[in-house]
Structures are given as C-alpha cells and as structure tokens.
Design an enzyme around this catalytic site. Structure first.
Site, PDB file in Angstrom:
ATOM      1  CD  GLU A 108      21.580 -14.342   8.573  1.00 13.43           C
ATOM      2  OE1 GLU A 108      20.725 -14.335   7.929  1.00 13.43           O
ATOM      3  OE2 GLU A 108      21.656 -15.693   9.484  1.00 13.43           O
ATOM      4  CB  CYS A 132      26.870 -30.987  10.648  1.00 11.60           C
ATOM      5  SG  CYS A 132      27.612 -31.058  11.579  1.00 11.60           S
ATOM      6  CG  ASN A 314      15.274 -25.109  14.891  1.00 13.70           C
ATOM      7  OD1 ASN A 314      13.714 -24.433  15.462  1.00 13.70           O
ATOM      8  ND2 ASN A 314      16.244 -24.078  15.439  1.00 13.70           N
ATOM      9  CB  CYS A 357      19.889 -23.796  17.329  1.00  7.61           C
ATOM     10  SG  CYS A 357      21.111 -25.578  16.997  1.00  7.61           S
TER      11      CYS A 357
END
Length: 365
Positions: A108, A132, A314, A357
């Site tokens: 993406e 992460c 997010n 993000c």
C-alpha cells in the site's frame, strides 16, 4: 522475562521483479536501447517521457518510432504493480492505494494532499520484519524487499495523479510498509532518482524527503555519510530501554543511547534537524515522567537539532492498546517542551481507511 521477538533484517529469498527502466542508470539504459536496434538518443527521449512527463507507457511515447514501441515496452517497461483498490478519506484529501505486484505480493501507498503541498507515503518493503506489536505492518511479517523500480513507480503514479489534478507531488516520506534502512541500497538509489532533476528524476527536493527508521544505528550513520539532505525520522516511542525492548524489539540490538548517538551524528553531518516519532499509547508510554525523561534525553543527545512528532496511536485490528486521552497528550507536549525540545501533535490523515501511521497491512478486503 518476555520471550525474545524474532526480527527479520534480511528479506526471504524470493524472486525480484523483472528489470524496469527505472532500475537502470543512464548508460545501462542506452545499452538496452541499442540492443533493441535503436540509436542511443532514444534513451534520452524515454527518460524525458518517464521522469519529465510522467509517462509510464511506451505505447503513448509519440516521439518513439511506432514500430518500436511494443519492443521498448516488453524490454523496459514490465508491469511491476497493478492498482487493485483506491480508498479515499478526509474529503478526498487522502487516498490509499492497494497494489498487487508481479508475484502477487500486496503493498500500500498513501497520497496526502495539504494546502500548498502533496505528500506520498511510500512503501520500501512488502511487509516489515521489525515486529513492533502496535503496528499492523510489523505484525504481518516481511514478504520481501521492493526493487528501485517498484518504489520509483509508486512515486511516478502519485506524481501523475497530482499532475492530472493540476498540482505537483512535492514531498515523499518513507513511512509506508517496511523498514527503509533494512532495504538500504535500493532506498538510497530511489532517493537519488526521485530527487534528481528531469530527465534524470522527478526533481523532488531531498529536503522534502523523509526516511523513517526504528533505529538501525549503523545504517543511520551510513546514511549520514551519503551526504544527502533528506530528513531522518526515528521511531523512538519511549525514552527508556525497558519499555522500548517491548514496543520496538530492535532496541534489544541497539539501545536508546546508541540510536540517539547515531541520530546526533546524522544531524551533525547533514545539517538537518532529526524528527523523533512517538506514538502515544494510553497507560503504556504516556506517563509524565516519561515525557520529562524524553525531553531530557533528547536535549542532552541532540541539543537544538531535534523535534518530537507526537502521534496519537492509530487503531489496528485486534490491538489491546488505544490512544491517550487529549488532556494527557497535552500534558505530555507541555512537559517535553519544558525541557527545551519542540513537540507537536501530528495531524493524522487516513485513519478511517486504515491509511494512517502503523495501519498499513495490504489486505485485499
């Protein structure tokens, strides 16, 4: 003691895409053109069409002999990526594109329009090996590195979109899928291509290009020695090693101190201020004492050559964490700035379409 997380610094052994014109330097392109029975000067015409006019289809390059266009397309312009879906958000200001690569791999990219500028968030890998736990990309693992051609094509497609709208692609951030410094050589070559003036590149100023990293300290120093003017963004997310070992597993390899030392070297060598990315997570890394410690460490390591970019976390599917409340976010900013370090909250775009993000996962839904 937490179970060590397996990191992937080397991409799995998979076939790279066919060679594209954007993978080639000027002399190699001339050689390939001659092999097609065309004179050398046709290579310059192809470069002007591709980088200057953003034309990616040789069949539309009217200054090439019509009888040779199909051969040029077959030899130099394989279809590297096919758009599968566009999703718009923020009243059309943000567009996320899902691409299918030649081998079926998905990735993406995100085009964000702001007043006076347009920024492309570019992917450097399909997936990511840094693991992460709060990042959708990192949880999916690493499929493979992207080629120079695949990264340049993301930029050309976005630049072409902006041109059709009467605008211009002005900024690129390597903050999409992947750890850019784990695909070091190709990312550096891509930066040189997109920043070179036409007909060698798209003419995007290196000062308007940002490379984000979780903190591969030796690669940060190596990037500094490239003598480019790109901005470095370090995804720090906490100032203490104990928590960073969990949030950013690569910290087990290079500590906060080592990463900040490398960042200082980059700032001194490049003359550019370093951006520190900090995803603020409720009850995880948003405590007042961590804000104080962050400000002190950054002031000590980087002096005035640093800026903190605070990112409200997010949401990602299945995540156990969420963003800090606004009052705690505001207090965090105040405490960091009290240490003499500028700190701002990022204007998050694309959250509703999972384009913000840490949300890119390249799922074909």
């Amino acid at each position: 003691m937490a179970t060590p997380v397996k990191l992937q610094f080397a991409a799995p052994k998979r076939g790279m895409p066919p060679v594209h014109m954007a993978d080639l330097d000027e002399e190699t392109l001339k050689e390939r053109v001659q092999e097609l029975g065309l004179p050398k000067f046709r290579a310059d015409q192809i470069r002007r069409q591709y980088y200057g006019r953003l034309q990616g289809d040789p069949m539309e390059m009217t200054d090439l002999p019509e009888s040779k266009r199909a051969a040029v397309k077959e030899a130099l312009f394989p279809e590297l990526m096919q758009p599968m879906r566009n999703m718009d958000a923020d009243d059309g200001e943000t567009r996320k594109t899902l691409w299918r690569l030649h081998d079926g791999t998905m990735l993406e990219s995100v085009l964000m329009r702001y007043p006076g500028r347009a920024t492309l968030c570019i992917s450097s890998q399909a997936g990511c090996g840094m693991a992460c736990p709060f990042c959708a990309t990192g949880q999916g693992g690493l499929d493979r590195n992207l080629s120079v051609g695949e990264m340049v094509e993301q930029a050309r497609a976005a630049a072409s979109t902006m041109q059709e709208e009467g605008g211009r692609l002005s900024n690129i951030v390597f903050m999409g899928m992947g750890e850019p410094l784990a695909n070091y050589k190709r990312v550096v070559e891509t930066i040189r291509k997109v920043s070179a003036p036409a007909p060698d590149g798209f003419g995007i100023s290196q000062r308007n290009i940002t490379v984000s990293t979780v903190g591969l300290a030796p690669a940060i120093r190596k990037l500094a020695d490239e003598e480019m003017k790109v901005r470095l963004a370090v995804s720090l997310h906490t100032p203490d090693d104990e928590l960073r070992d969990e949030l950013v597993p690569v910290n087990n390899r290079w500590s906060v101190e080592e990463v900040l030392d490398a960042a200082r070297y980059y700032a001194d060598t490049s003359g550019r201020r370093v951006s520190i990315e900090y995803a603020l997570i409720r009850d995880m890394n948003d405590q007042p004492w961590r804000a104080d410690l962050l400000g002190k460490k950054l002031r000590g390591a980087l002096g005035t050559k640093v800026h903190v970019n605070l990112i409200p976390l997010n949401p990602t599917p299945g995540s156990k964490w969420d963003a800090s409340p606004k009052d705690r976010q505001d207090e965090f900013v105040r405490r960091v700035e009290a240490q003499g370090v500028p700190c701002t909250v990022r204007d998050t775009k694309g959250q509703e379409i999972a384009a913000a993000c840490g949300q890119l996962a390249a799922e074909e839904r």
